[in-house]
Scaffold this active site. Structure first.
Site, short mmCIF file in Angstrom:
data_model
loop_
_atom_site.label_atom_id
_atom_site.label_comp_id
_atom_site.label_asym_id
_atom_site.label_seq_id
_atom_site.Cartn_x
_atom_site.Cartn_y
_atom_site.Cartn_z
N ASP A 1 0.92 -1.13 0.00
CA ASP A 1 0.00 0.00 0.00
C ASP A 1 0.96 1.18 0.00
O ASP A 1 1.61 1.44 1.02
CB ASP A 1 -0.88 0.01 1.25
CG ASP A 1 -1.87 1.17 1.20
OD1 ASP A 1 -1.42 2.29 0.92
OD2 ASP A 1 -3.07 0.95 1.42
N HIS A 2 1.09 1.85 -1.13
CA HIS A 2 2.23 2.77 -1.23
C HIS A 2 2.12 3.95 -0.25
O HIS A 2 3.11 4.62 0.02
CB HIS A 2 2.45 3.23 -2.67
CG HIS A 2 1.50 4.26 -3.18
ND1 HIS A 2 0.23 3.94 -3.58
CD2 HIS A 2 1.62 5.58 -3.37
CE1 HIS A 2 -0.37 5.05 -3.99
NE2 HIS A 2 0.44 6.06 -3.88
N HIS B 1 -5.61 3.18 1.30
CA HIS B 1 -4.66 4.23 1.70
C HIS B 1 -5.13 5.00 2.94
O HIS B 1 -4.38 5.19 3.89
CB HIS B 1 -4.46 5.23 0.55
CG HIS B 1 -4.02 4.61 -0.74
ND1 HIS B 1 -3.21 3.51 -0.79
CD2 HIS B 1 -4.28 4.93 -2.04
CE1 HIS B 1 -2.98 3.19 -2.06
NE2 HIS B 1 -3.62 4.04 -2.83
C1 BG6 Z 1 -3.68 4.82 -6.32
C2 BG6 Z 1 -5.06 5.02 -6.89
O1 BG6 Z 1 -3.64 3.71 -5.49
O2 BG6 Z 1 -3.31 5.98 -5.60
C3 BG6 Z 1 -5.11 6.25 -7.76
O3 BG6 Z 1 -5.42 3.88 -7.64
C4 BG6 Z 1 -4.60 7.46 -7.01
O4 BG6 Z 1 -6.42 6.49 -8.24
C5 BG6 Z 1 -3.25 7.15 -6.38
O5 BG6 Z 1 -4.46 8.52 -7.95
C6 BG6 Z 1 -2.79 8.29 -5.49
O6 BG6 Z 1 -1.47 8.11 -5.12
P1 BG6 Z 1 -0.54 9.35 -4.80
O7 BG6 Z 1 0.74 8.76 -4.34
O8 BG6 Z 1 -0.41 10.14 -6.07
O9 BG6 Z 1 -1.25 10.13 -3.74
#
Ligand code: BG6
Length: 506
Positions: A191-192, A254
């Site tokens: 989960d980044h 997230h």
């Molecule tokens: C992803 C979603 O997991 O996270 C995207 O599928 C979203 O829709 C993205 O844009 C957001 O990541 P970050 O790092 O740009 O906030």
């Protein structure tokens, strides 16, 4: 003679040192889905960043596996297309070296294994990290073949990306299938958001500061908002998005991860299992989200910007939410009665992800109509932590005005470079540190919280809730402010300005 006291220059966190199962001398990364968007935009740039900072083992190769046949030149062009050039004089040399370590294959798994064996001939051990940058439909077959045909004698790990199912049942099926081939300790579910600097900082902010701990509960806190805003719509990703919607895309994973770190009890240690045990414990105290605690929205065209339904890849009658606000309640002694308002939306007025903790009113009497304290953790952009405080207006007058104690990272840490979340997580996977990866039971409880509301949204025609329209580029549905205020959030008085206050306006 008394010995001089030695003070550490910075606090150390002993159990966060490199784990004993770290991969050190050699590694081969095998990226499945090498021609896809995720690999191009995130995986390869992160691997390159780690390579040029010397964080990858001395012996390393990066093998792309793609169904689309490509020659090496095309492949190298593709994998470097999102790598940003900077002023480093060694940039070109490093990029060339990186390309020379990178190959692409599209043959059978058995042939792939033969290539890997060939590449690793000079390695002391053949450690392999399989990175699945793939759509969920091919997830299991690839995990199976990788395990059965490409597993080496060294350390083997698999990194997987969401979506992990669409609801509780499909998630359980997926987890059970994956478990047939890969052990939990070999599986790294990304989960980044867990790799983002300010999300990682939450543990230190909360548990390394006695002042934070003191007011961190229902006695001091009125409400908490966790907000995700993006200024663009689905733009080309409508096909994928329509199947999932904003709750599955952002809230259930997230935002919920952020919530769990924000609200968990102090772990016994910083070991991965101790941290994840506490996260699961707090998530288990959250009942499923209720319909009455939910506000859904979908963006419509505004100015020259298209609406969600104007996206050709989206069904014309789709009621898929592109915005959602949901309120979660935690039934434990620390948090009983505190609403956690989670909001996420596409095509809004700005790009911002933040946590806003609003404290209760001070006792009335000597003060009336005074602003509440708020602690804001801005996750992105421009990482910051600030605490809104009332202070005496400077000068002859004796009145309280809202200001803030501000820790904005790019002002405070002028030389710091904050790594991309994917870099941090790939490095953790190499080091064998699973703290920032999602454990199977975390997923299970996360889906329990959201599955009933998702089934209602996906439900039968005629019974599905209709999302409230909001214009592209706006703050969200018109009823949002009233929704948030109904859970006790009080807006700070109009005179509040960030970051400087002009006293003549007061
Ligand atoms: C992803 C979603 O997991 O996270 C995207 O599928 C979203 O829709 C993205 O844009 C957001 O990541 P970050 O790092 O740009 O906030």
């Amino acid at each position: 003679m008394a010995r001089p006291v030695q003070r550490p220059r910075s606090g150390t966190i002993p159990s966060m040192e490199v784990a004993t199962n770290a991969i050190r001398d050699s590694a081969t990364f095998i990226v499945f889905g090498a021609s896809g968007d995720l690999a191009k935009k995130k995986t390869f740039p992160a691997l390159f960043a780690l390579y040029r900072k010397d964080y990858l083992p001395r012996d390393v190769h990066i093998v792309g596996y793609a169904r689309t046949k490509m020659n090496t030149e095309d492949y190298h062009r593709r994998i470097s297309s999102y790598i940003k050039r900077d002023n480093d004089p060694n940039f070109d040399t490093k990029l060339e070296e990186f390309k020379n370590l990178s190959f692409v294959y599209s043959e059978s798994f058995c042939r792939l294994n033969a290539h890997l064996v060939e590449i690793e001939k000079s390695y002391r051990t053949s450690n392999r990290i399989f990175y699945l940058a793939l759509p969920p439909s091919v997830f299991i077959p690839v995990a199976k073949h990788a395990r059965e045909e490409c597993y080496s004698r060294g350390v083997n790990r698999i990194i997987v990306e969401k979506p992990f199912g669409k609801d509780l049942q499909s998630c359980r099926e997926l987890l059970n299938e994956l478990k047939k081939y890969w052990k939990e300790e070999e599986t790294y579910r990304i989960d980044h958001y867990l790799g983002k600097e300010m999300v990682k900082n939450l543990l230190v902010l909360r548990f390394a500061n006695i002042t934070m701990g003191a007011g961190w509960d229902k006695n001091s806190i009125s409400n908490v908002q966790i907000t995700f805003k993006e200024p663009f719509g689905t733009e080309g990703r409508g096909g994928y998005f329509d199947e999932f919607g904003i709750i599955r895309d952002v809230l259930q994973n997230h935002m919920l991860q952020v919530l769990s770190i924000l609200t968990m009890e102090r772990p016994v240690s910083f070991s991965p299992e101790d941290i994840r045990d506490e996260k699961v414990k707090v998530l288990r105290a959250i009942p499923p989200v209720e319909r009455k605690d939910t506000l859904l929205g979908q963006y419509v065209a505004a100015d020259d910007k298209p609406g969600y339904l104007d996206d050709d890849t989206v069904p014309k009658d789709s009621v898929c939410p592109t915005f959602a606000a949901t309120v979660l309640w935690i039934h434990n002694p620390r948090w009983e009665g505190v609403p956690f308002i989670m909001k996420a939306g596409k095509a809004l007025n700005q790009a911002k992800v933040e946590v806003r903790i609003q404290f209760k009113d001070v006792t009335q009497g000597i003060f009336a109509e005074i602003s509440r304290n708020e602690l804001v953790v801005r996750i992105q952009p421009q990482e910051a932590v600030y605490l809104k405080l009332n202070t005496k207006s400077p000068g002859y007058a004796f009145r309280a005005i809202p200001t803030e104690m501000d820790l904005t990272y790019n002002r405070r840490f002028t030389e710091a470079t904050i790594p991309e979340a994917y870099e941090v997580l790939i490095l953790d996977a190499l080091r064998g540190d699973q703290s920032n990866f999602v454990r199977d039971d975390e997923l299970d409880v996360a889906w329990k919280i959201f599955t009933p509301i998702l089934h209602w949204i996906d439900g039968k025609e005629g019974e599905k809730p209709k999302p409230e329209p909001y214009p592209y580029g706006s703050r969200g549905p018109a009823t949002l402010d009233a929704f948030v205020e109904s859970y006790g959030y009080k807006r700070t008085e109009e005179a509040y300005n960030w970051p400087t206050t002009n006293l003549s306006n007061l």
